[in-house]
Write an enzyme that holds these catalytic residues in place. Structure first.
Site, PDB file in Angstrom:
ATOM      1  N   TRP A  12      36.683  35.362  41.588  1.00  0.00           N
ATOM      2  CA  TRP A  12      35.676  35.765  40.665  1.00  0.00           C
ATOM      3  C   TRP A  12      35.664  37.392  40.819  1.00  0.00           C
ATOM      4  CZ3 TRP A  12      30.323  32.963  42.072  1.00  0.00           C
ATOM      5  CH2 TRP A  12      30.520  31.386  41.764  1.00  0.00           C
ATOM      6  N   LYS A  13      36.504  37.962  41.576  1.00  0.00           N
ATOM      7  CA  LYS A  13      36.581  39.391  41.588  1.00  0.00           C
ATOM      8  C   LYS A  13      35.374  40.074  41.742  1.00  0.00           C
ATOM      9  CE  LYS A  13      41.046  38.844  39.414  1.00  0.00           C
ATOM     10  NZ  LYS A  13      42.105  39.432  38.454  1.00  0.00           N
ATOM     11  N   HIS A  99      46.563  40.095  46.962  1.00  0.00           N
ATOM     12  CA  HIS A  99      46.562  40.103  45.592  1.00  0.00           C
ATOM     13  C   HIS A  99      46.911  41.351  45.207  1.00  0.00           C
ATOM     14  CE1 HIS A  99      44.515  39.882  41.592  1.00  0.00           C
ATOM     15  NE2 HIS A  99      44.478  38.722  41.981  1.00  0.00           N
ATOM     16  N   GLU A 169      51.621  35.141  41.189  1.00  0.00           N
ATOM     17  CA  GLU A 169      50.796  35.747  40.108  1.00  0.00           C
ATOM     18  C   GLU A 169      51.700  36.956  39.395  1.00  0.00           C
ATOM     19  OE1 GLU A 169      46.099  35.394  39.954  1.00  0.00           O
ATOM     20  OE2 GLU A 169      46.627  36.882  41.453  1.00  0.00           O
ATOM     21  N   GLY A 175      45.086  38.906  33.476  1.00  0.00           N
ATOM     22  CA  GLY A 175      44.012  39.548  32.717  1.00  0.00           C
ATOM     23  C   GLY A 175      44.576  39.773  31.317  1.00  0.00           C
ATOM     24  N   GLY A 236      41.593  33.465  37.356  1.00  0.00           N
ATOM     25  CA  GLY A 236      40.489  34.814  37.202  1.00  0.00           C
ATOM     26  C   GLY A 236      39.387  35.016  36.339  1.00  0.00           C
ATOM     27  N   GLY A 237      39.610  35.124  35.231  1.00  0.00           N
ATOM     28  CA  GLY A 237      38.542  35.436  34.197  1.00  0.00           C
ATOM     29  C   GLY A 237      37.927  33.982  33.840  1.00  0.00           C
TER      30      GLY A 237
END
Length: 255
Positions: A12-13, A99, A169, A175, A236-237
């Site tokens: 969720w960052k 990350h 990644e 993103g 991610g998003g």
């Protein structure tokens, strides 16, 4: 198709206040409860301040909860940091480490990541260790060398493979909406599997899940998840939308 149980992890960052986190976590919990059992494992990694909220919202569903980082030390004068033991105390089972945003924004070297991984394993957490190349490294043909070096440098000697998950990644895909070709992903994941065999032994390496991350969406998840050495996704998003995250999970091949 992988023999390893797929893991779909949501990073969720720095997103989500308490109310938003509860709504999202409860939406995922309701989907799991509705079908009873899943052919995949779900993991959500929210920001530190809402960990307890999320842990409560998914209690009893089998959804895992993880932190997004931890310090290498157990305690001490480290303002703003969180220890692995603190994550466990909040109800976490996992932690994301290495990350690319931590490596770049906080200047974390492989040595720093390795120390954090060691701390996480000592606390009983499963470490999701991230590796990946920049666009410049990719264009220079250095992808496999960079990923291999990061992997070797980020794993502590004697690491328990049962407490490891690797996430590939490519930095240039995070993103951006861009993803490597299916062939590129297959090549890198196969190379990671070979490196794990060299570092951990073939039998131990065979059980380590290797996730793909970088602009994973419902419309590309099925093709990615069908690859032999892709054991899930670090999302991610799309993990901030329950429908999208669930659709990615449901793209996992049936056992």
């Amino acid at each position: 198709m992988s023999i390893r149980r797929p893991l779909i992890a949501g990073n969720w960052k720095m997103n989500g206040l308490k109310a938003e986190a509860r709504i999202l976590a409860e939406a995922l919990a309701s989907r799991v409860n509705a079908i009873g059992s899943t052919p995949f494992d779900l993991l959500v990694c929210p920001p530190f301040p809402v960990l307890s909220t999320v842990v409560g919202a998914v209690a009893g569903t089998g959804i895992g909860v993880g932190g997004q980082d931890c310090h290498a030390k157990v305690s001490g004068a480290h303002t703003g940091d969180v220890s692995a033991a603190m994550l466990v105390d909040q109800g976490c089972q996992f932690v994301i480490l290495g990350h690319s945003e931590r490596r770049a924004d906080h200047h974390e070297s492989d040595d720093v990541v390795q120390a954090k991984v060691a701390a996480a394993l000592a606390a009983g957490l499963v470490a999701v260790v991230c590796v990946g190349e920049t666009e410049a490294q990719r264009d220079a043909g250095e992808t496999l060398a960079v990923v291999s070096s990061q992997l070797a440098g980020s794993l502590p000697s004697g690491a328990d493979p049962r407490q490891l998950v690797i996430a590939y990644e490519p930095v240039w895909a995070i993103g951006t909406g861009r993803t490597p070709t299916i062939e590129d992903v297959a090549q890198v994941h196969a190379a990671i599997r070979w490196d794990l065999s060299r570092l951990l032994g073939a039998e131990a390496a065979a059980g380590v899940r290797v996730l793909y991350g970088g602009s994973v969406k419902p419309d590309n998840a099925q093709a990615l998840m069908a690859l032999d050495d892709v054991d899930g996704a670090l999302v991610g998003g799309a993990s901030l939308k329950a429908d999208d995250f669930w659709a990615i999970a449901m793209a996992c091949p049936a056992p």
